[in-house]
Design a protein around this motif. Sequence first.
Motif, mmCIF file in Angstrom:
data_model
loop_
_atom_site.group_PDB
_atom_site.id
_atom_site.type_symbol
_atom_site.label_atom_id
_atom_site.label_comp_id
_atom_site.label_asym_id
_atom_site.label_seq_id
_atom_site.Cartn_x
_atom_site.Cartn_y
_atom_site.Cartn_z
ATOM 1 N N ASN A 13 0.865 -1.180 0.000
ATOM 2 C CA ASN A 13 0.000 0.000 0.000
ATOM 3 C C ASN A 13 0.900 1.227 0.000
ATOM 4 N N LYS A 15 0.076 4.283 -0.248
ATOM 5 C CA LYS A 15 -0.548 5.494 0.326
ATOM 6 C C LYS A 15 -0.333 6.667 -0.638
ATOM 7 N N HIS A 99 -9.536 1.120 4.667
ATOM 8 C CA HIS A 99 -8.257 1.288 5.389
ATOM 9 C C HIS A 99 -8.485 2.247 6.566
ATOM 10 N N GLU A 171 -5.379 -4.893 10.653
ATOM 11 C CA GLU A 171 -4.379 -3.851 10.879
ATOM 12 C C GLU A 171 -4.700 -3.099 12.159
ATOM 13 N N ALA A 175 -0.458 0.095 15.277
ATOM 14 C CA ALA A 175 0.759 -0.516 14.720
ATOM 15 C C ALA A 175 1.079 0.029 13.329
ATOM 16 N N ILE A 176 0.189 0.874 12.782
ATOM 17 C CA ILE A 176 0.384 1.348 11.409
ATOM 18 C C ILE A 176 1.335 2.540 11.382
ATOM 19 N N GLY A 177 2.440 2.379 10.681
ATOM 20 C CA GLY A 177 3.386 3.474 10.489
ATOM 21 C C GLY A 177 4.098 3.902 11.762
ATOM 22 N N GLY A 216 0.698 -3.570 9.578
ATOM 23 C CA GLY A 216 1.098 -2.694 10.682
ATOM 24 C C GLY A 216 2.580 -2.870 10.933
ATOM 25 N N SER A 217 3.383 -1.978 10.295
ATOM 26 C CA SER A 217 4.849 -1.996 10.469
ATOM 27 C C SER A 217 5.488 -3.331 10.096
ATOM 28 N N LEU A 236 -0.174 -6.849 4.536
ATOM 29 C CA LEU A 236 -0.439 -5.574 3.873
ATOM 30 C C LEU A 236 0.649 -4.625 4.374
ATOM 31 N N GLY A 238 2.834 -1.123 4.251
ATOM 32 C CA GLY A 238 2.838 0.299 3.898
ATOM 33 C C GLY A 238 4.252 0.765 3.621
ATOM 34 N N GLY A 239 4.871 1.382 4.617
ATOM 35 C CA GLY A 239 6.197 1.988 4.469
ATOM 36 C C GLY A 239 7.216 1.112 3.748
#
Length: 254
Positions: A13, A15, A99, A171, A175-177, A216-217, A236, A238-239
């Motif tokens: 993702n 973003k 999300h 998620e 824990a996200i980002g 989540g991370s 899933l 992100g970063g």
Amino acid sequence: MSNQKRVPVIAGNWKMYKNVNETRDFFRALPDSVRSCTDPMVVICPPFTDLHSAKENMGGSTLQLGAQNMHWQDEGAFTGEISPLMLRDIGCSHVLIGHSERRQYFGETDGTVNRKTLAALQWQLIPIVCVGEKLEEREAKLTDNVVIVQVQRALLNISKELIATIIFAYEPVWAIGTGKTCDSAEANRVCGIIRETVAMMSDKETAEQVRILYGGSVKPDSIKEQMSQPHIDGALVGGASLDPKSFSAIVNFR
Ligand code: PGA
């Protein structure tokens, strides 16, 4: 519970990151091991403005294209929105729905999540439905309740056959980002609750087919342990999905 043949999914993702040139450079930097990967299945969800470039640069690969959001209507006077048909037309096979950033900043509710999930399925887009508790909900020991209600409401009026094709992403919002990964055993426990809830809304067989991702991370050094959990069928990301090296390391978790 047996992990029947659920092919794992690693979804990136992006973003609101990357322009068209950066999108091209990302795909050029991906090794063949990722470009031709079928197990796990790899889905990349760039911003809308990069979907075309992503599709072109994915040519000849097994990579799947996903969007980060969509409206539930086919078309109409909905300024600023994108329809499921438009996503199909540009080459998407997947779409993220609900999300936590959409729920938190853009007024998404369990109701809109259900409408979007129904619309995605109607147009043969695979929805990746995101659920998870906020920090204060976890601290108040409401995690299980929050997740159960989110899953139940997302699945209202959806047939068993279609439920089987949905992907869930657990998620935990805290824990996200943040760099704070949820403990793998705890993430597995909540993914198990999601599976039980899916079974209640359909049946056990259907629930055994549904893929449940953790998000989540997620990082290259956490993925192996997460993937060893019986209810976690992928991630899933992100970063760590923005950098071809870290994303490839996650896809090649084995
Ligand atoms: P993160 O994001 O990997 O940067 O924590 C995950 C997500 O929001 O899907």
